[in-house]
Motif scaffolding. Structure first.
Motif, mmCIF file in Angstrom:
data_model
loop_
_atom_site.group_PDB
_atom_site.id
_atom_site.type_symbol
_atom_site.label_atom_id
_atom_site.label_comp_id
_atom_site.label_asym_id
_atom_site.label_seq_id
_atom_site.Cartn_x
_atom_site.Cartn_y
_atom_site.Cartn_z
ATOM 1 N N TYR A 208 96.933 -10.896 -100.742
ATOM 2 C CA TYR A 208 97.884 -10.754 -99.640
ATOM 3 C C TYR A 208 97.376 -9.837 -98.535
ATOM 4 C CZ TYR A 208 102.068 -9.209 -97.121
ATOM 5 O OH TYR A 208 102.970 -8.882 -96.145
ATOM 6 N N HIS A 209 96.759 -8.721 -98.899
ATOM 7 C CA HIS A 209 96.434 -7.699 -97.914
ATOM 8 C C HIS A 209 95.268 -8.078 -97.004
ATOM 9 C CE1 HIS A 209 99.371 -4.905 -99.453
ATOM 10 N NE2 HIS A 209 98.912 -5.081 -100.683
ATOM 11 N N THR A 210 94.614 -9.182 -97.278
ATOM 12 C CA THR A 210 93.517 -9.636 -96.405
ATOM 13 C C THR A 210 93.809 -10.992 -95.765
ATOM 14 O OG1 THR A 210 92.346 -10.654 -98.276
ATOM 15 C CG2 THR A 210 91.809 -8.355 -97.741
ATOM 16 N N LEU A 211 95.056 -11.448 -95.860
ATOM 17 C CA LEU A 211 95.383 -12.770 -95.319
ATOM 18 C C LEU A 211 95.086 -12.872 -93.829
ATOM 19 C CD1 LEU A 211 98.743 -13.716 -97.086
ATOM 20 C CD2 LEU A 211 96.473 -14.715 -97.471
ATOM 21 N N GLN A 212 95.367 -11.784 -93.092
ATOM 22 C CA GLN A 212 95.194 -11.817 -91.640
ATOM 23 C C GLN A 212 93.873 -11.185 -91.194
ATOM 24 O OE1 GLN A 212 96.797 -9.443 -93.180
ATOM 25 N NE2 GLN A 212 95.793 -7.668 -92.247
ATOM 26 N N THR A 213 93.069 -10.684 -92.131
ATOM 27 C CA THR A 213 91.816 -10.010 -91.763
ATOM 28 C C THR A 213 90.841 -10.988 -91.133
ATOM 29 O OG1 THR A 213 92.110 -8.451 -93.599
ATOM 30 C CG2 THR A 213 89.898 -8.641 -92.639
ATOM 31 N N ARG A 214 90.245 -10.542 -90.040
ATOM 32 C CA ARG A 214 89.323 -11.420 -89.319
ATOM 33 C C ARG A 214 88.128 -11.776 -90.194
ATOM 34 N NH1 ARG A 214 87.259 -10.818 -83.049
ATOM 35 N NH2 ARG A 214 86.095 -12.771 -82.984
ATOM 36 N N LYS A 215 87.826 -13.065 -90.244
ATOM 37 C CA LYS A 215 86.703 -13.545 -91.068
ATOM 38 C C LYS A 215 85.419 -13.469 -90.254
ATOM 39 C CE LYS A 215 89.746 -14.682 -94.161
ATOM 40 N NZ LYS A 215 89.990 -13.805 -95.306
ATOM 41 N N LYS A 216 84.344 -13.074 -90.927
ATOM 42 C CA LYS A 216 83.039 -12.972 -90.253
ATOM 43 C C LYS A 216 82.322 -14.318 -90.273
ATOM 44 C CE LYS A 216 82.454 -8.080 -91.355
ATOM 45 N NZ LYS A 216 81.607 -7.072 -92.007
#
Length: 216
Positions: A208-216
């Motif tokens: 859940y805590h990385t759902l919106q994290t920008r992907k490299k």
């Protein structure tokens, strides 16, 4: 029916906002809110750009009959809150023509009619003073600025109680796919919690805590 309009209509703005963040795309329209929390809109943009009135003044616009069925009228009045570019006649016609809604970087008036008809209007606020002889249409179907987000003709728009999202047409497949994935993961978390799992465990298991994290 436009399949991607159907897809975006099933997603809420919070989920779409997370998808935009993941992809590094600016599409959250700051300060643009529904005139009532029950308003929802989904459709493609038909844009109008306004500017200060000339001498003699130009028109505030007679474009409504040219807006394609289901499209959202997008009015860039430069964020002005001292005069309106949308009122009851426009609302009545837009509702009768089954347009997707109206978005204004500025204010509307005659807000009671849009509430009575259930016609969705999203704007910075509402106030009664007319834009006639104060502003005029500069261009139709050009890129505009809505709440510090660029909206081009044909872009996807989604509005709900939390505000307004624009999805650039060139990125819509990627944004919709990311948003659908996020929605699916959040549904799995809800189901796990309903089944007895602790929320922190469910969030950790499903990322859940990385759902919106920008992907490299």
């Amino acid at each position: 029916m436009d399949k991607n309009v159907e897809r975006i209509a099933k997603l809420d703005t919070a989920t779409l906002s997370d998808a935009l963040d993941r992809l590094g795309i600016q599409g959250q329209c700051h300060g643009i809110k529904p005139r009532t929390a029950g308003f929802r809109l989904a459709g493609r943009a038909f844009t109008i750009l306004y500017g200060p009135a000339s001498t003699p003044p130009g028109t505030v616009g007679d474009f409504i009959d040219d807006v394609p069925d289901g499209h959202v009228v997008v009015l860039d009045n430069g964020g002005r809150v001292d005069c309106t570019v949308w009122g009851d006649i426009m609302t009545e016609i837009a509702h009768r023509r089954k347009l997707g809604g109206t978005v204004i970087d500025g204010v509307c008036r005659d807000v009671s009619l849009c509430m009575d008809l259930g016609y969705p209007v999203f704007s910075r606020d509402h106030w009664m003073r007319t834009g006639k002889d104060r502003v005029q249409v500069e261009a139709t179907n050009v890129p505009v600025n809505i709440g510090n987000a660029r909206v081009a003709p044909g872009d996807l728009l989604r509005g709900d109680a939390d505000g307004l999202i624009v999805v650039p047409q060139v990125h819509e497949q990627a944004v919709l796919a990311a948003a659908e994935e996020i929605a699916m993961v959040e549904d799995r978390i809800r189901e796990a919690v309903r089944g007895g799992m602790r929320l922190d465990e469910a969030r950790r298991e499903f990322g859940y805590h990385t759902l919106q994290t920008r992907k490299k």
